[in-house]
Design a protein around this motif. Structure first.
Motif, PDB file in Angstrom:
ATOM      1  N   ALA A  48     -13.178 -56.472  -5.232  1.00 21.62           N
ATOM      2  CA  ALA A  48     -12.571 -56.603  -6.561  1.00 21.62           C
ATOM      3  C   ALA A  48     -13.659 -56.487  -7.607  1.00 21.62           C
ATOM      4  CB  ALA A  48     -11.846 -57.943  -6.695  1.00 21.62           C
ATOM      5  N   ALA A  49     -13.242 -56.162  -8.822  1.00 23.68           N
ATOM      6  CA  ALA A  49     -14.179 -56.130  -9.948  1.00 23.68           C
ATOM      7  C   ALA A  49     -14.508 -57.548 -10.384  1.00 23.68           C
ATOM      8  CB  ALA A  49     -13.571 -55.344 -11.104  1.00 23.68           C
ATOM      9  N   VAL A  50     -15.675 -57.717 -10.989  1.00 22.63           N
ATOM     10  CA  VAL A  50     -16.097 -59.004 -11.539  1.00 22.63           C
ATOM     11  C   VAL A  50     -15.976 -58.925 -13.060  1.00 22.63           C
ATOM     12  CG1 VAL A  50     -18.003 -60.619 -11.808  1.00 22.63           C
ATOM     13  CG2 VAL A  50     -17.649 -59.486  -9.610  1.00 22.63           C
ATOM     14  N   THR A  51     -15.043 -59.667 -13.609  1.00 26.01           N
ATOM     15  CA  THR A  51     -14.822 -59.659 -15.067  1.00 26.01           C
ATOM     16  C   THR A  51     -14.795 -61.070 -15.634  1.00 26.01           C
ATOM     17  OG1 THR A  51     -12.417 -59.655 -14.741  1.00 26.01           O
ATOM     18  CG2 THR A  51     -13.503 -57.510 -14.930  1.00 26.01           C
ATOM     19  N   PHE A  52     -15.184 -62.061 -14.876  1.00 29.99           N
ATOM     20  CA  PHE A  52     -15.061 -63.473 -15.232  1.00 29.99           C
ATOM     21  C   PHE A  52     -15.688 -63.765 -16.597  1.00 29.99           C
ATOM     22  CE2 PHE A  52     -16.583 -67.993 -14.166  1.00 29.99           C
ATOM     23  CZ  PHE A  52     -15.392 -68.558 -14.584  1.00 29.99           C
ATOM     24  N   LEU A  53     -14.871 -64.231 -17.525  1.00 25.79           N
ATOM     25  CA  LEU A  53     -15.299 -64.682 -18.854  1.00 25.79           C
ATOM     26  C   LEU A  53     -16.014 -63.598 -19.660  1.00 25.79           C
ATOM     27  CD1 LEU A  53     -16.549 -68.295 -18.055  1.00 25.79           C
ATOM     28  CD2 LEU A  53     -14.269 -67.562 -18.760  1.00 25.79           C
ATOM     29  N   SER A  54     -15.749 -62.332 -19.367  1.00 24.85           N
ATOM     30  CA  SER A  54     -16.407 -61.264 -20.118  1.00 24.85           C
ATOM     31  C   SER A  54     -15.980 -61.259 -21.578  1.00 24.85           C
ATOM     32  CB  SER A  54     -16.106 -59.902 -19.475  1.00 24.85           C
ATOM     33  OG  SER A  54     -14.702 -59.659 -19.440  1.00 24.85           O
ATOM     34  N   SER A  55     -14.834 -61.853 -21.866  1.00 23.76           N
ATOM     35  CA  SER A  55     -14.384 -61.917 -23.260  1.00 23.76           C
ATOM     36  C   SER A  55     -15.305 -62.795 -24.104  1.00 23.76           C
ATOM     37  CB  SER A  55     -12.948 -62.453 -23.326  1.00 23.76           C
ATOM     38  OG  SER A  55     -12.882 -63.766 -22.778  1.00 23.76           O
ATOM     39  N   GLN A  56     -16.073 -63.689 -23.427  1.00 18.23           N
ATOM     40  CA  GLN A  56     -16.994 -64.559 -24.157  1.00 18.23           C
ATOM     41  C   GLN A  56     -18.368 -63.916 -24.353  1.00 18.23           C
ATOM     42  OE1 GLN A  56     -17.259 -68.493 -22.495  1.00 18.23           O
ATOM     43  NE2 GLN A  56     -15.079 -68.597 -22.006  1.00 18.23           N
ATOM     44  N   THR A  57     -18.600 -62.760 -23.727  1.00 22.60           N
ATOM     45  CA  THR A  57     -19.926 -62.136 -23.772  1.00 22.60           C
ATOM     46  C   THR A  57     -19.837 -60.690 -24.240  1.00 22.60           C
ATOM     47  OG1 THR A  57     -19.683 -61.647 -21.410  1.00 22.60           O
ATOM     48  CG2 THR A  57     -20.925 -63.615 -22.001  1.00 22.60           C
ATOM     49  N   GLY A  58     -18.978 -60.429 -25.181  1.00 23.22           N
ATOM     50  CA  GLY A  58     -18.900 -59.093 -25.770  1.00 23.22           C
ATOM     51  C   GLY A  58     -18.358 -58.042 -24.837  1.00 23.22           C
ATOM     52  N   GLY A  59     -17.513 -58.441 -23.902  1.00 25.92           N
ATOM     53  CA  GLY A  59     -16.912 -57.471 -22.990  1.00 25.92           C
ATOM     54  C   GLY A  59     -17.815 -57.028 -21.865  1.00 25.92           C
ATOM     55  N   ILE A  60     -18.891 -57.758 -21.622  1.00 26.30           N
ATOM     56  CA  ILE A  60     -19.806 -57.454 -20.508  1.00 26.30           C
ATOM     57  C   ILE A  60     -19.804 -58.642 -19.558  1.00 26.30           C
ATOM     58  CG2 ILE A  60     -22.193 -56.960 -19.845  1.00 26.30           C
ATOM     59  CD1 ILE A  60     -22.590 -55.731 -22.600  1.00 26.30           C
ATOM     60  N   ALA A  61     -19.574 -58.385 -18.280  1.00 30.03           N
ATOM     61  CA  ALA A  61     -19.507 -59.463 -17.296  1.00 30.03           C
ATOM     62  C   ALA A  61     -20.909 -59.862 -16.848  1.00 30.03           C
ATOM     63  CB  ALA A  61     -18.669 -59.031 -16.091  1.00 30.03           C
ATOM     64  N   ARG A  62     -21.225 -61.152 -16.982  1.00 34.67           N
ATOM     65  CA  ARG A  62     -22.524 -61.650 -16.500  1.00 34.67           C
ATOM     66  C   ARG A  62     -22.563 -61.566 -14.984  1.00 34.67           C
ATOM     67  NH1 ARG A  62     -26.578 -63.163 -17.136  1.00 34.67           N
ATOM     68  NH2 ARG A  62     -26.920 -65.310 -17.729  1.00 34.67           N
ATOM     69  N   TYR A  63     -23.717 -61.201 -14.462  1.00 34.76           N
ATOM     70  CA  TYR A  63     -23.899 -61.023 -13.016  1.00 34.76           C
ATOM     71  C   TYR A  63     -25.295 -61.521 -12.685  1.00 34.76           C
ATOM     72  CZ  TYR A  63     -22.465 -58.771  -8.626  1.00 34.76           C
ATOM     73  OH  TYR A  63     -22.041 -58.529  -7.332  1.00 34.76           O
TER      74      TYR A  63
END
Length: 761
Positions: free
Chosen positions: A489-504
Motif C-alpha cells: 500500500a502507499a504511505v500517506t499518513f498525515l501528509s495533509s499536515q506536511t504540505g502533501g508530502i508523506a514523512r518516511y
C-alpha cells in the motif's frame, strides 16, 4: 527528526557554545585532495553526565499495543528552512515538468542496474549470492503508543536476541522471530512523560554489551543505556548527558576504549535555529563498570556552527581509534573524516577533508497508488561502520540514473582506507524510474558490505531492498538487488499536515550477528495495508555454492564416486547434500545425501553420458544446482600375452630355434592363453618393420570374438616397430602368428613384444 542542509559557515559563541580552534596555523596538505586540522576545545562547565541508575527490563510493564491516541508528525528541523525548501521545491518543479507518459512498468529486479555519478554495474549476471532468512514483521503503527510518523527504525542482534527500537517502542525477539518482550522506551529510559525521539541501539561484540540512546527533548539531554550483560532482557545502566540544547538525531559509535555520542544542537525544544554540531567522548570502560562518571571520564566538543551531522562510527574489529564522518549535509564534494585518539580526558581529534563525487539532496519519491510523494530526507550520512582498515558510509543522494530522464533519490556508498585516509570507492546505487533512500549498512566477518534501503516508484509501493558487495565483486558494483519486503500500500499518513508530502524514514537499521558474524540483521519501513506504517526485520545469509566435481570417463561395471566436497558456504554454515540423476540410464546412488555418493556404471554397447545434479543447503536456503557428467564406455575384454622374446624363425614353444627365411612362417600354440615364443636372431636392417599377426577368432574366448584383435607394444632393440593388424578367421582352436618380416641384413637384435588382445564383448 531530520535536520537539513548546512549553509552558514560562521562560528556562533553563546552561553554554552565554545568554538573549536585549530592548533596549527595552516592546513597540512595530505595529498589525494585532502587536508587536515587537529582540534582542541575547552569544555563548558554546564555540560555534564549524570548517573541515573539501573533498570531491569524483565520488571518493566509490557506494552499491550492499544490503539494510539492523538496522531502527529514528528517535527522536521532543517538547519536553514528557507534554503532547504527552495532546494526541495526546485526538484519538485523538475519532477512535475517531466513527462512521465514515457515511463513504463518498472523494470524487474534482475534488470541491469545503472548509477551515477561513477560507473556502477551489477556485480554479475549470475543470481545473487545472498538472501534473507529468517525474516518477520516488526513494530507497526498499530503498536505504537505515540501515534506518530515517521518510524525511526533501529535493529541490532546480540548473542541470543534481536532488538528493534522504533520511535517510543522496543521489541525483543528470538532469532527465529518469536516475540519475547514489548516495552515502552519511556519506561526503559526512565523519561516519564517527557517528549522523546530518535532511538539508537547497537551491540558491541568486543565487550559483549548492548548500547542504546534516546533524545529527551524536554530536558535537552540524551539518555544512554548500557546492558550489564549480553542479555537485553536483564539489567541496564542509565546515564543522562546534558547537551545544553536539544541534540537532534543523536548518533552513537564506539571503539575499543571510547564511546561517542553526537547531535545537532537546536534551542527551545528543537524549535529554534541550528546552534551547531556537538559530540562527547566517554571512557568506554567507565560506562561498562556501571559506576558514576567523573569529569576525567569524558570530554565535550562543540557545539560548532561549522559542523553538522557528525556521525560516530561503530568499530566492528579491534581498534582504539574512534572514527567519525560528516558531509555537513550540504551539496558539495567534501567529506570530513575524523580520527579520535588518546584517552579521556586527553583525547584529540584530527579532521581530514577528502574529495568525493558531488552529492545532492535527493528528489522526493513517487509511489504507486497516490500522488503523495515520500519525503526522502537530505543528504546527511545515514550510517557508517569500520572493519579491518575499511570504513564504509552511506547516505541519500540525488542523481540521474543512466538512461533516465531526470534526477532520482539514490543510495551513495563510499569506502575509505583509514590507514592512508583515502577514498577507495564512491558510487551510487540507482535505477531508471526508481527511488532508493534511507540506507543502512554493516560489514560481515567475510568483509562483505551489506546494505538495506527503501525503494519505490510510480509503479511500486514503498518496499525494502537489500544488496551486498563481496570481496570478489568488482569495485563500484553490488550484487543483484533483492526485495526484503514488498510493500502492499502507499504511505500517506498525515501528509495533509506536511504540505502533501508523506514523512518516511528517518532512518533504517542494520547490525552484524555476533553469534555468526557472517550474517547481518536489517530492518526498515514499508507500505502496509495492515497499518499506517510498518517495519520488517530480516537476516542476510550467503547462498551456499554447490560444486559437483569434475566430469569423469569410466567403463561399464566400474564403481564411480561423485565428489561434491568442493561445495562451500562463505558464512561457514554446515552443509547438507542432495544428489539426483537428471540424464542417462538410471542407476542407484549409494547415500545420495552424502558429499561422495557412488554407483556402478551400467552395461552399455556404445559411449553413453550420465548426468547428475547436486544441490547443497546451509539449513536456511538451497544452492543453485551444479551438474557433473559421467561418460560410460563399453567394457574392454580379451587376453593379455606376457612379454614375449622372439628369435627370428619358426618354432613351437620350447623347441630349438631355427634360422629364419624371408617367407611367411606360421607358429602354432595350441590351447594356451599366454605364450613365450623364441625365434633365433638374424641380421636385420633398421627398425621400420611391418608385422602381420593373424589370430584365431575362438582362441581366447568362450564365445566367438566378433572384432579384430589389436596387438600392442612391439619393439626391436627397444625401438618401436610398426604393427599392422589383420584378422583371418580360422577353423581350428589354435593360435597362428604369421610374421612377415621386411628386415634386411646389417643389425643383429632381439625382437621383444608385449601384446594385449583387446576386443569388444
Amino acid at each position: 527528526m531530520l535536520i537539513r542542509r548546512l549553509i552558514i559557515s560562521i562560528i556562533i559563541l553563546g552561553n554554552l557554545f565554545v568554538a573549536i580552534q585549530p592548533t596549527v596555523s595552516a592546513q597540512q596538505t595530505l595529498g589525494n585532495g585532502s587536508s587536515t586540522n587537529t582540534y582542541v576545545v575547552n569544555e563548558s562547565s554546564s555540560l555534564h553526565v549524570t548517573h541515573i541508575g539501573e533498570v531491569s527490563v524483565s520488571n518493566l510493564p509490557r506494552v499491550s499495543h492499544p490503539a494510539s491516541g492523538g496522531m502527529f508528525v514528528i517535527p522536521f528541523h532543517p538547519k536553514d528552512p528557507v534554503s532547504y525548501a527552495a532546494d526541495k521545491n526546485h526538484t519538485e518543479v523538475v519532477q512535475s515538468t517531466t513527462s512521465f507518459a514515457k515511463i513504463t512498468a518498472a523494470p524487474s529486479t534482475s534488470a541491469k542496474i545503472t548509477a551515477a555519478p561513477s560507473t556502477f554495474t551489477q556485480a554479475s549476471s549470475s543470481p545473487a549470492s545472498i538472501t534473507a532468512y529468517p525474516q518477520f514483521d516488526g513494530i507497526n503503527e498499530g503498536q505504537s503508543s505515540c501515534g506518530c510518523t515517521p518510524p525511526d527504525v533501529q535493529v541490532a542482534a546480540g548473542t541470543s536476541y534481536v532488538v528493534e527500537m522504533v520511535n517510543t517502542e522496543e521489541e525483543i525477539w528470538t532469532k527465529t522471530g518469536t516475540l519475547v518482550s514489548s516495552i515502552s522506551l519511556s519506561s526503559f529510559f526512565g523519561t516519564g512523560t517527557d517528549s522523546i525521539s530518535d532511538p539508537r541501539i547497537l551491540f558491541d561484540s568486543l565487550s559483549g554489551r548492548w548500547f542504546a540512546s534516546m533524545l529527551d527533548i524536554t530536558t535537552n539531554s540524551v539518555v544512554i543505556a548500557i546492558s550489564n550483560t549480553a542479555d537485553p532482557t536483564a539489567i541496564w545502566t542509565l546515564y543522562s548527558i546534558n547537551f545544553g540544547n536539544c541534540a537532534d538525531q543523536p548518533y552513537i559509535g564506539l571503539s575499543d576504549d571510547k564511546f561517542v555520542i553526537s547531535g545537532n544542537d537546536f534551542g527551545l525544544g528543537c524549535n529554534s535555529p541550528f546552534q551547531g554540531a556537538e559530540y562527547i567522548v566517554i571512557n568506554k570502560s567507565s560506562l561498562l563498570s556501571g559506576s558514576p562518571l567523573t569529569s576525567s571520564d569524558y570530554k565535550f566538543f562543540g557545539p560548532n556552527i561549522g559542523e553538522f551531522a557528525v556521525r560516530p562510527v561503530q568499530n566492528l574489529s579491534s581498534n582504539s581509534t574512534l572514527f567519525m564522518v560528516s558531509d555537513d549535509g550540504t551539496s558539495s564534494t567534501n567529506l570530513y573524516f575524523y580520527k579520535i585518539v588518546g584517552s579521556t580526558p586527553n583525547v584529540s581529534i584530527q579532521k581530514i577533508t577528502l574529495q568525493i563525487n558531488p552529492i545532492n539532496n535527493p528528489l522526493n519519491a513517487l509511489q504507486k497508488g497516490t500522488t503523495v510523494p515520500l519525503d526522502t530526507g537530505d543528504n546527511r550520512i545515514e550510517d557508517a561502520v569500520w572493519f579491518k582498515q575499511r570504513l564504509w558510509l552511506t547516505l541519500n543522494d540525488g542523481c540521474t540514473p543512466s538512461g533516465d530522464l531526470q534526477s532520482r533519490a539514490c543510495v551513495r556508498l563510499t569506502e575509505l582506507n583509514t590507514t592512508t585516509s583515502s577514498v577507495l570507492q564512491d558510487f551510487d546505487i540507482a535505477k531508471p524510474n526508481f527511488y532508493f533512500f534511507y540506507p543502512s549498512l554493516s560489514i560481515d566477518s567475510n568483509s562483505a558490505l551489506n546494505v538495506v534501503f527503501a525503494n519505490s516508484s510510480a509503479n511500486n509501493y514503498p518496499s525494502i531492498m537489500f544488496t551486498a558487495q563481496t570481496l570478489s565483486d568488482p569495485a563500484n558494483s553490488v550484487e543483484p538487488l533483492q526485495i526484503l519486503k514488498t510493500g502492499t500500500a502507499a504511505v500517506t499518513f498525515l501528509s495533509s499536515q506536511t504540505g502533501g508530502i508523506a514523512r518516511y524514514g528517518d532512518y533504517f537499521g542494520s547490525g552484524v550477528d555476533p553469534s555468526n558474524p557472517a550474517h547481518v540483521w536489517m530492518a526498515g519501513e514499508y507500505g502496509s495495508t495492515a497499518s499506517l506504517w510498518a517495519t520488517h526485520i530480516g537476516n542476510t545469509n550467503a547462498i551456499p555454492v554447490a560444486n559437483a566435481g569434475l566430469n569423469q570417463t569410466v567403463t561399464s561395471g566400474s564403481t564411480v564416486t561423485l565428489n561434491g566436497i568442493a561445495s562451500s558456504d562463505s558464512d561457514g554454515d554446515p552443509l547438507s547434500y542432495s544428489w539426483t540423476q537428471v540424464a542417462g540410464p538410471a542407476v542407484t546412488l549409494s547415500n545420495p545425501n552424502s558429499s561422495t555418493p557412488s554407483f556402478v556404471a551400467p552395461t552399455v554397447t556404445s559411449s553413453t553420458i550420465l548426468t547428475f545434479k547436486l544441490v547443497v543447503s546451509d539449513g536456511i536456503v538451497g544452492s543453485n544446482p551444479s551438474t557433473v557428467s559421467v561418460t560410460v564406455n563399453p567394457p574392454t575384454c580379451g587376453v593379455s600375452l606376457s612379454q614375449t622374446t622372439i628369435t627370428y624363425g619358426t618354432v613351437k614353444p620350447g623347441t630349438t630355434p631355427v634360422n629364419a627365411t624371408n617367407n611367411p612362417t606360421n607358429l602354432s600354440n595350441t590351447g594356451s592363453t599366454t605364450s613365450t615364443l623364441t625365434v633365433s636372431a638374424g641380421n636385420w636392417t633398421g627398425v621400420g618393420s611391418t608385422v602381420f599377426i593373424l589370430v584365431n577368432e575362438t582362441a581366447f574366448a568362450t564365445s566367438p570374438i566378433t572384432s579384430s584383435v589389436i596387438p600392442t607394444h612391439l619393439n626391436l632393440n627397444g625401438n618401436p616397430v610398426t604393427i599392422l593388424s589383420n584378422f583371418v578367421g580360422m577353423s581350428t582352436i589354435q593360435t597362428y602368428w604369421q610374421l612377415i618380416p621386411k628386415l634386411f641384413h646389417t643389425t643383429t637384435g632381439t625382437l621383444t613384444q608385449s601384446m594385449t588382445f583387446a576386443t569388444s564383448c
